[in-house]
Design a protein around this motif. Structure first.
Motif, PDB file in Angstrom:
ATOM      1  N   SER A  75     -23.592 -27.290  60.825  1.00  0.00           N
ATOM      2  CA  SER A  75     -22.642 -27.026  59.754  1.00  0.00           C
ATOM      3  C   SER A  75     -21.614 -26.000  60.232  1.00  0.00           C
ATOM      4  O   SER A  75     -21.941 -25.108  61.014  1.00  0.00           O
ATOM      5  N   ALA A 135     -33.131 -32.639  56.736  1.00  0.00           N
ATOM      6  CA  ALA A 135     -32.933 -33.928  56.075  1.00  0.00           C
ATOM      7  C   ALA A 135     -32.942 -35.083  57.062  1.00  0.00           C
ATOM      8  O   ALA A 135     -32.544 -34.942  58.224  1.00  0.00           O
ATOM      9  N   PHE A 141     -28.647 -36.918  46.840  1.00  0.00           N
ATOM     10  CA  PHE A 141     -28.166 -35.663  46.265  1.00  0.00           C
ATOM     11  C   PHE A 141     -27.213 -36.046  45.149  1.00  0.00           C
ATOM     12  O   PHE A 141     -26.119 -36.532  45.384  1.00  0.00           O
ATOM     13  N   HIS A 153     -25.389 -38.142  50.219  1.00  0.00           N
ATOM     14  CA  HIS A 153     -26.529 -38.013  51.123  1.00  0.00           C
ATOM     15  C   HIS A 153     -26.233 -36.903  52.119  1.00  0.00           C
ATOM     16  O   HIS A 153     -25.109 -36.816  52.627  1.00  0.00           O
ATOM     17  N   PRO A 154     -27.205 -36.049  52.402  1.00  0.00           N
ATOM     18  CA  PRO A 154     -26.980 -34.997  53.390  1.00  0.00           C
ATOM     19  C   PRO A 154     -26.843 -35.587  54.789  1.00  0.00           C
ATOM     20  O   PRO A 154     -27.208 -36.750  55.028  1.00  0.00           O
ATOM     21  N   GLU A 158     -29.541 -31.803  58.610  1.00  0.00           N
ATOM     22  CA  GLU A 158     -29.087 -30.717  57.730  1.00  0.00           C
ATOM     23  C   GLU A 158     -30.290 -30.058  57.041  1.00  0.00           C
ATOM     24  O   GLU A 158     -31.249 -30.744  56.683  1.00  0.00           O
ATOM     25  N   VAL A 160     -32.028 -28.638  53.885  1.00  0.00           N
ATOM     26  CA  VAL A 160     -31.867 -28.812  52.439  1.00  0.00           C
ATOM     27  C   VAL A 160     -33.129 -28.351  51.714  1.00  0.00           C
ATOM     28  O   VAL A 160     -34.230 -28.388  52.257  1.00  0.00           O
ATOM     29  N   ARG A 162     -35.357 -29.570  48.604  1.00  0.00           N
ATOM     30  CA  ARG A 162     -35.552 -30.829  47.892  1.00  0.00           C
ATOM     31  C   ARG A 162     -36.840 -30.779  47.072  1.00  0.00           C
ATOM     32  O   ARG A 162     -37.713 -29.935  47.295  1.00  0.00           O
ATOM     33  N   VAL A 167     -32.621 -34.176  46.847  1.00  0.00           N
ATOM     34  CA  VAL A 167     -32.110 -32.882  47.279  1.00  0.00           C
ATOM     35  C   VAL A 167     -31.648 -32.071  46.070  1.00  0.00           C
ATOM     36  O   VAL A 167     -30.950 -32.585  45.200  1.00  0.00           O
ATOM     37  N   CYS A 169     -30.454 -28.693  46.743  1.00  0.00           N
ATOM     38  CA  CYS A 169     -29.394 -27.830  47.277  1.00  0.00           C
ATOM     39  C   CYS A 169     -29.086 -28.241  48.711  1.00  0.00           C
ATOM     40  O   CYS A 169     -29.994 -28.320  49.545  1.00  0.00           O
ATOM     41  N   ARG A 170     -27.814 -28.495  48.983  1.00  0.00           N
ATOM     42  CA  ARG A 170     -27.397 -28.932  50.320  1.00  0.00           C
ATOM     43  C   ARG A 170     -27.067 -27.739  51.220  1.00  0.00           C
ATOM     44  O   ARG A 170     -26.722 -26.671  50.762  1.00  0.00           O
ATOM     45  N   ARG A 171     -27.168 -28.005  52.528  1.00  0.00           N
ATOM     46  CA  ARG A 171     -26.841 -27.009  53.554  1.00  0.00           C
ATOM     47  C   ARG A 171     -27.476 -25.663  53.243  1.00  0.00           C
ATOM     48  O   ARG A 171     -26.817 -24.649  53.176  1.00  0.00           O
TER      49      ARG A 171
END
Length: 231
Positions: A75, A135, A141, A153-154, A158, A160, A162, A167, A169-171
């Protein structure tokens, strides 16, 4: 019932300096932002300015560590900032911090004052336990774009958070999904305070203690349990 929280071996290998404290609270009373909550946010911004002493948030050693981990899982930390850095950046602007609802305002104030990512989830909206994992890229997500619910989708690899439904929360702690966020109807919540070395366990404990005290103050009679730091 205690909500289960697990951190995968893949995440621990990627970020050996990571640890977190969870605060589980039942019997909470939420509602719109209040003058008292707003005052806490303003005070947190002042405390942050003193802490930074003229530096930008991303120059703080704790934020440097988070940026390094974000880079490690692919990221770009200057584009997708961790939640603490993003909030701190807003806190230092003329507009200041947003007012969301009382519970969110409380944990945002602690996040900014201590410069640590803090998140809150509605336990009653979580399906199964929560897991911090890398992920596969196939997880759902559910978010909102243009006023419409959409499924993203992540990226593969990545980090996450879940649950059994997808998911949350992403990143790591960049963007929370609306499905499990704290609303004005929330009565049970799990609050996660996440740190990287060089933040000390004593500093992490202090942030958690402050949030637990605020939850008890603004929700008299709530059952608030602080779980010890998880290594």
């Amino acid at each position: 019932m205690t909500l289960s929280l697990t951190v995968s071996d893949d995440v621990r290998a990627l970020a050996p300096g990571f640890t977190h404290v969870a605060i589980e609270a039942h019997g909470l009373v939420n509602g719109p932002s209040t003058e008292a909550g707003s005052a806490l946010l303003d005070d947190a911004a002042r405390r942050l300015a003193v802490r930074l002493d003229g530096r930008a948030p991303h120059e703080d050693p704790h934020m440097v560590a988070w940026r390094e981990v974000y880079t490690a899982f692919g990221s770009k930390p200057s584009r997708t900032r961790n939640s603490a850095e993003a909030l701190a950046k807003r806190a230092l602007t003329e507009a200041g911090l947003p007012r969301i609802n009382l519970l969110v305002d409380l944990y945002n104030a602690v996040s900014v004052a201590h410069l640590i990512p803090v998140g809150g989830e509605d336990i009653d909206r979580i399906q199964g336990g929560m897991q911090l994992v890398r992920a596969t890229g196939e997880e759902d997500f559910v978010t909102v774009a243009g006023g419409e619910e959409v499924v993203e989708h992540p990226d593969a690899g990545e980090i996450v958070w879940r649950d059994d439904a997808g998911v949350t929360c992403r990143r790591w702690n960049w963007r929370q999904g609306p499905r499990t966020r704290l609303t004005e109807e929330t009565t049970s919540g799990i609050f996660l305070l996440e740190s990287m070395a060089p933040m000390t366990l004593a500093a992490l404990d202090a942030a958690a203690a402050e949030l637990a005290e605020l939850l008890e103050k603004f929700s008299p009679g709530a059952r608030v349990t602080v779980r010890p730091p998880a290594s």
